[in-house]
Design an enzyme around this catalytic site. Sequence first.
Site, PDB file in Angstrom:
ATOM      1  N   CYS A  80       0.822  -1.214   0.000  1.00 12.93           N
ATOM      2  CA  CYS A  80       0.000   0.000   0.000  1.00 12.93           C
ATOM      3  C   CYS A  80       0.861   1.272   0.000  1.00 12.93           C
ATOM      4  O   CYS A  80       1.434   1.605  -1.040  1.00 12.93           O
ATOM      5  CB  CYS A  80      -1.005  -0.057   1.141  1.00 12.93           C
ATOM      6  SG  CYS A  80      -2.399   1.041   0.865  1.00 12.93           S
ATOM      7  N   HIS A 195      -2.905  -5.284   1.730  1.00 10.63           N
ATOM      8  CA  HIS A 195      -2.138  -5.522   2.965  1.00 10.63           C
ATOM      9  C   HIS A 195      -2.073  -7.000   3.329  1.00 10.63           C
ATOM     10  O   HIS A 195      -2.842  -7.452   4.192  1.00 10.63           O
ATOM     11  CB  HIS A 195      -2.799  -4.781   4.127  1.00 10.63           C
ATOM     12  CG  HIS A 195      -2.759  -3.295   4.003  1.00 10.63           C
ATOM     13  ND1 HIS A 195      -1.732  -2.527   4.503  1.00 10.63           N
ATOM     14  CD2 HIS A 195      -3.619  -2.435   3.433  1.00 10.63           C
ATOM     15  CE1 HIS A 195      -1.967  -1.252   4.259  1.00 10.63           C
ATOM     16  NE2 HIS A 195      -3.098  -1.167   3.604  1.00 10.63           N
ATOM     17  N   GLU A 197      -0.178  -8.350   5.223  1.00 10.01           N
ATOM     18  CA  GLU A 197       0.251  -8.449   6.634  1.00 10.01           C
ATOM     19  C   GLU A 197      -0.915  -8.483   7.612  1.00 10.01           C
ATOM     20  O   GLU A 197      -0.706  -8.751   8.791  1.00 10.01           O
ATOM     21  CB  GLU A 197       1.220  -7.306   6.979  1.00 10.01           C
ATOM     22  CG  GLU A 197       0.625  -5.893   7.043  1.00 10.01           C
ATOM     23  CD  GLU A 197       0.505  -5.183   5.698  1.00 10.01           C
ATOM     24  OE1 GLU A 197       0.597  -5.857   4.643  1.00 10.01           O
ATOM     25  OE2 GLU A 197       0.304  -3.953   5.696  1.00 10.01           O
TER      26      GLU A 197
HETATM   27  N1  GLN Z   1      -3.556   6.255   1.107  1.00 18.24           N
HETATM   28  C1  GLN Z   1      -2.302   5.981   1.770  1.00 18.24           C
HETATM   29  C2  GLN Z   1      -1.158   6.800   1.192  1.00 18.24           C
HETATM   30  O1  GLN Z   1      -1.324   7.633   0.410  1.00 18.24           O
HETATM   31  C3  GLN Z   1      -1.958   4.508   1.700  1.00 18.24           C
HETATM   32  C4  GLN Z   1      -2.935   3.723   2.541  1.00 18.24           C
HETATM   33  C5  GLN Z   1      -2.377   2.504   3.184  1.00 18.24           C
HETATM   34  O2  GLN Z   1      -1.166   2.261   3.255  1.00 18.24           O
HETATM   35  N2  GLN Z   1      -3.294   1.733   3.721  1.00 18.24           N
HETATM   36  O3  GLN Z   1      -0.061   6.600   1.566  1.00 18.24           O
END
Ligand code: GLN
Length: 220
Positions: A80, A195, A197
């Site tokens: 992410c 994710h 994890e």
């Molecule tokens: N929207 C977040 C960002 O811009 C990422 C979201 C996440 O890691 N769950 O970093």
Amino acid sequence: MRPTIGVLALQGDVREHFHALSACDAEPVSVRRAAELDSVDGLVLPGGESTAISKLLEIFELLEPLRARLRAGMPAFGSCAGMILLASEVLDTRPDAQSLSGIDMTVRRNAFGRQVHSFETDLDFAGLDDPLRAVFIRAPWVERVGPDVEVLARVPHTPRPGTVVDADPSAGDPQEAAGRVVAVRQGRVIATSFHPEVTGDLRVHRMFVDSVRESVAAGA
Ligand code: GLN
């Protein structure tokens, strides 16, 4: 062989990656300084907030050391926000946000946010026999990949049974998400929009830890 794998511990879901790496028979260590980065065989960039992590990378003087290790072939896995940081180009971010160019790709930050904040679905993932549960939290998607990048997973074209959507009242067309690239690999650098994890399914972490072991065995 138990590789030492750093988890970038500036912000985000560091603890979840620690648990997953330990369960995959790796030795997780926190990375906040360049000296700590020097001692790891690979690095996880956790989920969190990419612009905050970017700022902290500058403050902790980790940006250039991290770029140098990636250029030298250090294995890395970003989930992410970690995917956003590993990109070579990021759309819809802050103008001063830094990226690490670990993977030749263009990523759109908060891409799913225009229609849903968060959702969960099962995905087909290259190299895994059974579908993988993927949890997306204000996730990015990948809009362009370079010639050396392998696409590992896309959002299914038709919603799978068990898909859970936290709909935004201002939702657009959910079909916009269908088929979007959400997991990629370039050499020993892996990135997922979602994710792994947080689900207890260790298969993506195992894939990464195996690639760190191969890199250590190759003397990289
Ligand atoms: N929207 C977040 C960002 O811009 C990422 C979201 C996440 O890691 N769950 O970093």
